[in-house]
Enzyme design. Structure first.
Site, PDB file in Angstrom:
ATOM      1  N   LYS A 198      -3.014  11.588 -10.454  1.00  0.00           N
ATOM      2  CA  LYS A 198      -4.085  11.901 -10.465  1.00  0.00           C
ATOM      3  C   LYS A 198      -5.374  12.411  -9.361  1.00  0.00           C
ATOM      4  CE  LYS A 198      -6.180   7.876 -12.561  1.00  0.00           C
ATOM      5  NZ  LYS A 198      -5.013   7.226 -13.300  1.00  0.00           N
TER       6      LYS A 198
ATOM      7  N   THR B  19      -0.848  12.488 -26.274  1.00  0.00           N
ATOM      8  CA  THR B  19      -2.364  13.255 -25.518  1.00  0.00           C
ATOM      9  C   THR B  19      -3.279  13.230 -26.352  1.00  0.00           C
ATOM     10  OG1 THR B  19      -1.020  14.802 -24.394  1.00  0.00           O
ATOM     11  CG2 THR B  19      -3.227  15.524 -25.111  1.00  0.00           C
TER      12      THR B  19
ATOM     13  N   CYS C  39       2.926  -0.068  15.403  1.00  0.00           N
ATOM     14  CA  CYS C  39       1.912  -1.010  14.605  1.00  0.00           C
ATOM     15  C   CYS C  39       3.185  -1.936  15.442  1.00  0.00           C
ATOM     16  CB  CYS C  39       1.268  -1.330  13.843  1.00  0.00           C
ATOM     17  SG  CYS C  39      -0.030  -2.049  13.831  1.00  0.00           S
TER      18      CYS C  39
ATOM     19  N   HIS D 122      -2.411   3.929  13.968  1.00  0.00           N
ATOM     20  CA  HIS D 122      -1.481   4.379  13.444  1.00  0.00           C
ATOM     21  C   HIS D 122      -1.694   5.731  12.812  1.00  0.00           C
ATOM     22  CE1 HIS D 122      -0.273   0.819  10.992  1.00  0.00           C
ATOM     23  NE2 HIS D 122      -1.699   0.565  12.072  1.00  0.00           N
TER      24      HIS D 122
ATOM     25  N   SER E  91       1.298   6.232 -13.068  1.00  0.00           N
ATOM     26  CA  SER E  91       2.065   7.213 -11.809  1.00  0.00           C
ATOM     27  C   SER E  91       1.490   9.157 -12.888  1.00  0.00           C
ATOM     28  CB  SER E  91       2.937   7.186 -12.170  1.00  0.00           C
ATOM     29  OG  SER E  91       2.216   5.119 -11.704  1.00  0.00           O
TER      30      SER E  91
ATOM     31  N   GLU F 193     -12.463   9.883  -9.368  1.00  0.00           N
ATOM     32  CA  GLU F 193     -10.584   9.650  -9.879  1.00  0.00           C
ATOM     33  C   GLU F 193     -10.726   8.026  -9.848  1.00  0.00           C
ATOM     34  OE1 GLU F 193      -7.716  10.238  -7.346  1.00  0.00           O
ATOM     35  OE2 GLU F 193      -5.948   8.914  -8.524  1.00  0.00           O
TER      36      GLU F 193
ATOM     37  N   GLU G 259      -0.004   7.979  11.704  1.00  0.00           N
ATOM     38  CA  GLU G 259       0.569   8.682   9.929  1.00  0.00           C
ATOM     39  C   GLU G 259      -1.188   9.090   9.354  1.00  0.00           C
ATOM     40  OE1 GLU G 259       0.751   5.680  10.746  1.00  0.00           O
ATOM     41  OE2 GLU G 259       0.836   3.921   9.418  1.00  0.00           O
TER      42      GLU G 259
ATOM     43  N   ARG H   6      -4.280  -7.182  14.068  1.00  0.00           N
ATOM     44  CA  ARG H   6      -4.720  -8.782  14.677  1.00  0.00           C
ATOM     45  C   ARG H   6      -4.264  -9.084  16.216  1.00  0.00           C
ATOM     46  NH1 ARG H   6      -7.976 -10.469  10.368  1.00  0.00           N
ATOM     47  NH2 ARG H   6      -6.494 -10.301   8.038  1.00  0.00           N
TER      48      ARG H   6
HETATM   49  N1  GLN Z   1       1.115  -7.826  12.098  1.00  0.00           N
HETATM   50  C1  GLN Z   1       0.468  -7.111  13.363  1.00  0.00           C
HETATM   51  C2  GLN Z   1      -0.191  -7.130  13.376  1.00  0.00           C
HETATM   52  O1  GLN Z   1      -1.239  -7.789  13.093  1.00  0.00           O
HETATM   53  C3  GLN Z   1       0.653  -5.616  13.313  1.00  0.00           C
HETATM   54  C4  GLN Z   1      -0.104  -4.929  11.793  1.00  0.00           C
HETATM   55  C5  GLN Z   1       0.520  -3.713  11.514  1.00  0.00           C
HETATM   56  O2  GLN Z   1       1.816  -3.177  11.349  1.00  0.00           O
HETATM   57  N2  GLN Z   1      -0.506  -3.110  10.710  1.00  0.00           N
HETATM   58  O3  GLN Z   1      -0.828  -6.827  14.916  1.00  0.00           O
END
Ligand code: GLN
Length: 554
Positions: free
Chosen positions: A17, A204, A393, A532, A14, A154, A534, A487
């Site tokens: 790196k 070190t 999600c 996602h 931690s 890394e 993010e 899924r």
């Molecule tokens: N469990 C949900 C699915 O598989 C949402 C997955 C997630 O939030 N990455 O669809």
């Protein structure tokens, strides 16, 4: 010919790196070089996709659908490069390749050993030579990966770990074979002993000795420290560790990880690297846009309180979401204070109190039962109280379920992930996923990676994405491309019920018709996304959806 930089860590884990590797990448990129960064993890899982976030934090996903270590998120956020499945390798993947080859008979009767067979496979991947897996995909934009000017590797774990030994041996061999084209950067820790009022370099020295014992002499040492190190301390380390003084760099604690590249540049880390490679150093790049970002970040005074409603009370579990919120905040001139709210503890009696003072709520992704009812209660509260809400999600799926139960009056509405026998499966398993769940093939089989999504004209999300050039405007203004990991999906059978009652399906995959986005037009900002966002927010290009969310929270 590519140049290779190996980044290892010693003394403790931690140390950051990933941040150092990303910073090196950033600094070399600023000098006009093409760079890629890859992570080698010594654990035996094929990828972190099946790991609990409490083990190694968030699972990051590349555009080409690899589930990877969260450090790849740092690489992308710092450098803006798009990583691929080649950038993330585990011991498990190395062994699997070798064992598959052995089963095919490729080794012609020889005994398969850690040295040379495993180490050769590690070397091949470190050099990025040839195709690794059958479905190997190359860097977006068509460049083959072995044309990068610099390949930064890394290695996870700490020097001395039994499981990282084959990686160290591979590095030793590569340094010998590559000569001046390989440089080793070693990151260690210099603790401060309060009782003695002293900074201690002994750990070190031991760490470097351990490396030397493996036949590797580090070229550059980066010392993590909570206190500023004097030149004397650096000189001591230099002379005990056989490293030039200008190659002993310190990495003090800083208020933001994004200050690290500038701090490294100030101490000449990139110049030292170039000298090691025998490359003329040239002028120091100005890092203009990066410094502007830091300037904005340092000046923030106003605060914005956003709740993260999820079940993992661990900073790293929602790493990319946290970073995306903070980055968007910087561009909106506000310091985003993220309050984790454990969804397992939310119920109707306490939701107002749990979310009090929150200017926005983000409902997190996830898997399984634990904490989902709390997410549904939170979604209900924010929808009926006009609090800006972003569901990602599983978060989006919970918004859909909440709407079904409370607006459409389907009281047992659920996802078939949580209740197989619900009479209203408003979230249902994708057809092609049934065989994986029933057959127990869970690793790497979700709907993963980037897929296109068309946005409905005039919708909240179309407006949010409109000013951005970053989010893969693939074929025209109304198409975006985002990464996935799921899924289960919105059940299209219910689409009319939702549309007629105020929740619109404003984004869908043009090929499969899968609903990617839902929103409530009558609400100040209530958006759920199956993908996602993010994963694709970077320092210089914050994600438009996070920007729009933060703007509306304000
Ligand atoms: N469990 C949900 C699915 O598989 C949402 C997955 C997630 O939030 N990455 O669809």
């Amino acid at each position: 010919m590519s140049k290779y930089i190996f980044v290892t860590g010693g003394v403790v884990s931690s140390l950051g790196k990933g941040i150092i590797s990303s910073s090196i990448g950033k600094l070399l990129q600023a000098r006009g070089y093409s760079v890629t960064i890859q992570k080698f993890d010594p654990y035996i899982n094929i990828d972190p996709g099946t790991l609990n976030p409490y083990e190694h934090g968030e699972c990051y996903v590349t555009e080409d659908g690899m589930e990877t270590d969260l450090d790849l998120g740092h690489y992308e956020r710092f450098t803006g490069i798009r990583t691929t499945r080649d950038n993330s390798v585990t011991t498990g993947r190395i062994y699997k390749t070798v064992i598959d080859r052995e089963r095919r008979g490729d080794y012609l009767g020889r005994t398969i050993q850690v040295v040379p067979h495993i180490t050769d496979e590690i070397k091949r991947r470190m050099l990025r030579a040839g195709d690794f897996d059958a479905n190997n995909q190359r860097q977006a934009g068509g460049s083959t990966s072995n044309t990068f000017d610099f390949i930064i590797t890394e290695v996870g774990g700490t020097i001395g770990d039994i499981e990282s030994a084959p990686f160290m041996e591979a590095i030793r061999q590569l340094r010998w074979e590559l000569g001046r084209d390989a440089v080793c950067v070693h990151l260690t820790y210099v603790p401060y002993l309060k009782a003695a009022s002293e900074l201690k370099t002994k750990p070190t020295q031991h760490s470097v000795k351990e490396m030397q014992g493996m036949g590797i002499q580090p070229d550059i040492l980066i010392l993590r420290t909570e206190k500023h190190l004097s030149d004397n301390v650096r000189m001591k380390v230099a002379s005990f560790c056989n490293v030039e003084l200008e190659c002993v760099v310190q990495s003090e604690d800083l208020p933001s990880i994004y200050e690290v590249p500038v701090n490294m540049q100030r101490q000449g880390l990139d110049a030292a690297l170039l000298r090691k490679f025998g490359i003329p150093v040239g002028e120091t790049p100005a890092l203009g846009p990066w410094r502007n970002f830091l300037e904005k970040q340092r000046k923030l005074t106003k605060e914005l309180h956003v709740a993260l409603v999820g079940k993992y009370d661990l900073q790293d579990a929602y790493k990319s979401i946290r970073e995306s919120l903070s980055l968007a905040g910087v561009y909106e001139d506000v310091k985003v204070k993220i309050e984790f709210v454990n969804s397992e503890h939310i119920d109707e009696s306490n939701v107002a109190e749990q979310l009090s003072g929150m200017q926005g709520v983000l409902i997190c992704p996830g898997f399984g039962h634990r904490g989902i009812e709390g997410k549904i209660v939170a979604a209900h509260y924010t929808r009926t109280h006009g609090i800006p809400t972003l569901g990602i999600c599983l978060g989006m799926q919970m918004m859909v379920i909440e709407f079904a139960r409370n607006v459409l009056h389907f009281t047992d509405a659920n996802s078939t992930e949580m209740d197989r026998h619900t009479t209203h499966p408003v979230i249902d398993i994708m057809e092609e996923q049934k065989q994986n769940v029933n057959g127990g093939t869970m690793g790497g089989t979700m709907r993963l990676g980037a897929y296109r999504c068309s946005l409905r004209a005039g919708s909240r999300v179309a407006t949010a994405y409109a000013p951005s050039s970053q989010c893969a405007v693939a074929d025209g203004p109304s198409f975006i491309s985002e990464r996935h990991r799921h899924r289960y999906e919105f059940n299209n059978k219910y689409e009319q019920d939702y549309e007629q009652n105020g929740m619109q399906c404003t984004g869908r995959n043009p090929e499969s018709d899968l609903v990617e986005i839902v929103e409530v037009a009558e609400h100040p900002w209530y958006v759920g996304v199956q993908f996602h966002p993010e994963y694709s927010s970077t320092v210089l290009h914050p994600h438009p959806l996070f920007m729009d969310f933060v703007k509306h929270c304000l």
